[in-house]
Design a protein around this motif. Structure first.
Motif, PDB file in Angstrom:
ATOM      1  N   GLU A 197     -39.877 -32.107 -25.788  1.00 17.07           N
ATOM      2  CA  GLU A 197     -39.452 -32.499 -27.136  1.00 17.07           C
ATOM      3  C   GLU A 197     -38.697 -33.817 -27.104  1.00 17.07           C
ATOM      4  N   SER A 198     -37.880 -34.022 -26.086  1.00 18.43           N
ATOM      5  CA  SER A 198     -37.143 -35.269 -25.947  1.00 18.43           C
ATOM      6  C   SER A 198     -38.086 -36.445 -25.743  1.00 18.43           C
ATOM      7  N   ALA A 199     -39.134 -36.233 -24.949  1.00 17.82           N
ATOM      8  CA  ALA A 199     -40.096 -37.313 -24.676  1.00 17.82           C
ATOM      9  C   ALA A 199     -40.853 -37.708 -25.943  1.00 17.82           C
ATOM     10  N   THR A 200     -41.213 -36.718 -26.761  1.00 23.04           N
ATOM     11  CA  THR A 200     -42.003 -37.020 -27.964  1.00 23.04           C
ATOM     12  C   THR A 200     -41.174 -37.704 -29.044  1.00 23.04           C
ATOM     13  N   GLU A 201     -39.859 -37.645 -28.922  1.00 22.68           N
ATOM     14  CA  GLU A 201     -38.987 -38.269 -29.925  1.00 22.68           C
ATOM     15  C   GLU A 201     -38.699 -39.737 -29.647  1.00 22.68           C
ATOM     16  N   LYS A 202     -39.155 -40.232 -28.493  1.00 19.55           N
ATOM     17  CA  LYS A 202     -38.885 -41.627 -28.142  1.00 19.55           C
ATOM     18  C   LYS A 202     -39.658 -42.583 -29.054  1.00 19.55           C
ATOM     19  N   LYS A 203     -39.039 -43.716 -29.340  1.00 17.70           N
ATOM     20  CA  LYS A 203     -39.674 -44.700 -30.223  1.00 17.70           C
ATOM     21  C   LYS A 203     -40.847 -45.403 -29.549  1.00 17.70           C
ATOM     22  N   ASP A 204     -40.789 -45.551 -28.215  1.00 15.33           N
ATOM     23  CA  ASP A 204     -41.844 -46.265 -27.504  1.00 15.33           C
ATOM     24  C   ASP A 204     -42.885 -45.277 -26.944  1.00 15.33           C
ATOM     25  N   ALA A 205     -43.240 -44.268 -27.746  1.00 13.91           N
ATOM     26  CA  ALA A 205     -44.169 -43.238 -27.294  1.00 13.91           C
ATOM     27  C   ALA A 205     -45.537 -43.848 -26.979  1.00 13.91           C
ATOM     28  N   ASP A 206     -46.123 -43.426 -25.848  1.00 15.82           N
ATOM     29  CA  ASP A 206     -47.469 -43.847 -25.487  1.00 15.82           C
ATOM     30  C   ASP A 206     -48.415 -42.661 -25.646  1.00 15.82           C
ATOM     31  N   PHE A 207     -49.643 -42.792 -25.131  1.00 11.93           N
ATOM     32  CA  PHE A 207     -50.618 -41.719 -25.265  1.00 11.93           C
ATOM     33  C   PHE A 207     -50.090 -40.415 -24.686  1.00 11.93           C
ATOM     34  N   TRP A 208     -49.476 -40.495 -23.498  1.00 12.21           N
ATOM     35  CA  TRP A 208     -49.070 -39.284 -22.788  1.00 12.21           C
ATOM     36  C   TRP A 208     -47.935 -38.553 -23.480  1.00 12.21           C
ATOM     37  N   THR A 209     -47.011 -39.293 -24.064  1.00 14.87           N
ATOM     38  CA  THR A 209     -45.941 -38.615 -24.798  1.00 14.87           C
ATOM     39  C   THR A 209     -46.472 -38.057 -26.120  1.00 14.87           C
ATOM     40  N   ALA A 210     -47.417 -38.776 -26.734  1.00 15.14           N
ATOM     41  CA  ALA A 210     -47.998 -38.291 -27.988  1.00 15.14           C
ATOM     42  C   ALA A 210     -48.785 -37.001 -27.760  1.00 15.14           C
ATOM     43  N   VAL A 211     -49.591 -36.987 -26.702  1.00 10.95           N
ATOM     44  CA  VAL A 211     -50.401 -35.799 -26.440  1.00 10.95           C
ATOM     45  C   VAL A 211     -49.522 -34.645 -25.961  1.00 10.95           C
ATOM     46  N   ALA A 212     -48.389 -34.955 -25.331  1.00  9.84           N
ATOM     47  CA  ALA A 212     -47.479 -33.898 -24.881  1.00  9.84           C
ATOM     48  C   ALA A 212     -46.972 -33.072 -26.061  1.00  9.84           C
ATOM     49  N   GLY A 213     -46.736 -33.731 -27.189  1.00  6.34           N
ATOM     50  CA  GLY A 213     -46.284 -33.011 -28.378  1.00  6.34           C
ATOM     51  C   GLY A 213     -47.342 -32.049 -28.900  1.00  6.34           C
ATOM     52  N   ILE A 214     -48.600 -32.490 -28.867  1.00  2.00           N
ATOM     53  CA  ILE A 214     -49.696 -31.615 -29.324  1.00  2.00           C
ATOM     54  C   ILE A 214     -49.870 -30.454 -28.352  1.00  2.00           C
ATOM     55  N   GLU A 215     -49.815 -30.764 -27.062  1.00  2.00           N
ATOM     56  CA  GLU A 215     -49.969 -29.709 -26.058  1.00  2.00           C
ATOM     57  C   GLU A 215     -48.846 -28.677 -26.163  1.00  2.00           C
ATOM     58  N   LEU A 216     -47.638 -29.141 -26.455  1.00  2.00           N
ATOM     59  CA  LEU A 216     -46.523 -28.205 -26.601  1.00  2.00           C
ATOM     60  C   LEU A 216     -46.790 -27.237 -27.751  1.00  2.00           C
ATOM     61  N   SER A 217     -47.303 -27.749 -28.865  1.00  2.00           N
ATOM     62  CA  SER A 217     -47.655 -26.870 -29.990  1.00  2.00           C
ATOM     63  C   SER A 217     -48.738 -25.872 -29.585  1.00  2.00           C
ATOM     64  N   GLN A 218     -49.681 -26.340 -28.781  1.00  2.00           N
ATOM     65  CA  GLN A 218     -50.750 -25.465 -28.306  1.00  2.00           C
ATOM     66  C   GLN A 218     -50.192 -24.370 -27.393  1.00  2.00           C
ATOM     67  N   TYR A 219     -49.266 -24.745 -26.518  1.00  2.00           N
ATOM     68  CA  TYR A 219     -48.648 -23.766 -25.618  1.00  2.00           C
ATOM     69  C   TYR A 219     -47.906 -22.696 -26.419  1.00  2.00           C
ATOM     70  N   LYS A 220     -47.194 -23.133 -27.446  1.00  2.00           N
ATOM     71  CA  LYS A 220     -46.451 -22.181 -28.274  1.00  2.00           C
ATOM     72  C   LYS A 220     -47.400 -21.210 -28.969  1.00  2.00           C
ATOM     73  N   ALA A 221     -48.539 -21.723 -29.441  1.00  2.00           N
ATOM     74  CA  ALA A 221     -49.508 -20.873 -30.128  1.00  2.00           C
ATOM     75  C   ALA A 221     -50.119 -19.852 -29.172  1.00  2.00           C
ATOM     76  N   VAL A 222     -50.459 -20.290 -27.964  1.00  2.00           N
ATOM     77  CA  VAL A 222     -51.037 -19.374 -26.979  1.00  2.00           C
ATOM     78  C   VAL A 222     -49.993 -18.349 -26.530  1.00  2.00           C
ATOM     79  N   ALA A 223     -48.758 -18.800 -26.339  1.00  2.00           N
ATOM     80  CA  ALA A 223     -47.694 -17.881 -25.917  1.00  2.00           C
ATOM     81  C   ALA A 223     -47.510 -16.763 -26.945  1.00  2.00           C
ATOM     82  N   LYS A 224     -47.680 -17.085 -28.222  1.00  2.00           N
ATOM     83  CA  LYS A 224     -47.571 -16.071 -29.287  1.00  2.00           C
ATOM     84  C   LYS A 224     -48.869 -15.286 -29.462  1.00  2.00           C
TER      85      LYS A 224
END
Length: 302
Positions: A197-224
């Protein structure tokens, strides 16, 4: 190419850089998995269904009767032949991944760096994908080794002031692949979630930080165990990011991680029941659609 890196590393004058050796490890492991994944993808059904494959084939001809015996036998022969080719390719790919791991151990003996530890984790990830495909017991061992390598990369990154979100995200992936085998919803480790979450909040986000936010949402959905509920939102976010960054190699990494998670999750779902659409069937449908989408980004038709 892999051939160039192989020649460079094997050169008698020893002039190859350590970076070339690292690239060889990466390219060889990626290519080994891609060879197998291509065969697996060719056998994917167009969409999950509770119908008999044989009955579905005949329905397209306007015939709802089972196919003739000769047709069934021919299909069975084709399936056996495909299975033999897949098994042979898996064995060859496992040998290539072991070569990568052997070379990587030499590099880590010279100096363990964040990049090399992340590379060790990703190589064990490909080994786990091969073991998952072949239904080998070594799958759990590779997930353990993947997790250990990424934990070291995360810790070393934090100590040296480098970005640790890549290692943290993969630790979270490995944790979830392990825990999802148990029944019921699972809890994600809060410390790893905070790093992402800290990485995705950075102003200089690149592809990897952007995709990390989507993957985190995916992990939460699978965990539930509620992937189907969030599948549309995930699809739109992946598509939006692909519209901005379409690099195949980057998306191949995203696809491989998602494949590992969702195919592991899929194995925990109850088998389809004829004539019924259950929550597990909706989860299975969501898995198929997300993997199809990400594969089109990672390996688009030529």
């Amino acid at each position: 190419s892999m051939e160039w890196y192989t020649r460079a590393v094997a050169a008698a004058d020893g002039g190859a850089s350590l970076k070339a050796a690292e690239q060889l490890v990466n390219v060889r492991a990626r290519y080994a998995w891609e060879q197998v994944e291509t065969l697996v993808a060719a056998a994917w059904p167009a969409a999950p269904s509770n119908e008999s494959p044989a009955l579905r084939t005949n329905a397209r001809r306007g015939d709802t009767q089972p196919p003739p015996l000769l047709e069934e036998r021919a299909a069975a022969r084709q399936q056996r032949a495909a299975a033999r080719v897949l098994a042979k390719t898996v064995r060859a790919s496992e040998q290539e991944v072991q070569k990568s791991l052997s070379l990587l151990r030499t590099l880590l003996d010279i100096e363990p760096t964040v990049e090399r530890l992340n590379l060790e984790g990703s190589t064990h990830k490909r080994a786990a994908l091969l073991a998952l495909t072949a239904k080998r017991d070594a799958f759990r061992q590779h997930i353990d080794q993947m997790k250990a390598a990424y934990e070291q990369a995360r810790d070393l990154g934090l100590k040296s002031g480098k970005d640790a979100h890549y290692g943290a995200g993969n630790c979270l992936l490995a944790d979830l692949v392990q825990s999802i085998q148990a029944p019921g919803p699972q809890q994600l480790k809060s410390g790893l979630v905070r790093i992402l979450e800290s990485a995705t909040e950075k102003k200089d986000a690149d592809f990897w930080t952007a995709v990390a936010g989507i993957e985190l949402s995916q992990y939460k959905a699978v965990a539930k165990r509620r992937l189907a509920n969030d599948a549309k939102a995930l699809h739109l976010r992946f598509r939006s990011l692909h519209n901005r960054v379409s690099a195949r190699r980057a998306w191949a990494s995203v696809y491989d991680s998602t494949y590992l998670l969702l195919r592991s999750y899929e194995q925990t779902l109850p088998a389809p029941a004829a004539g019924k659409v259950r929550r597990a069937d909706r989860e299975r449908q969501a898995i198929a659609e997300l993997l199809t989408q990400l594969r089109s980004y990672a390996r688009p038709p030529v």
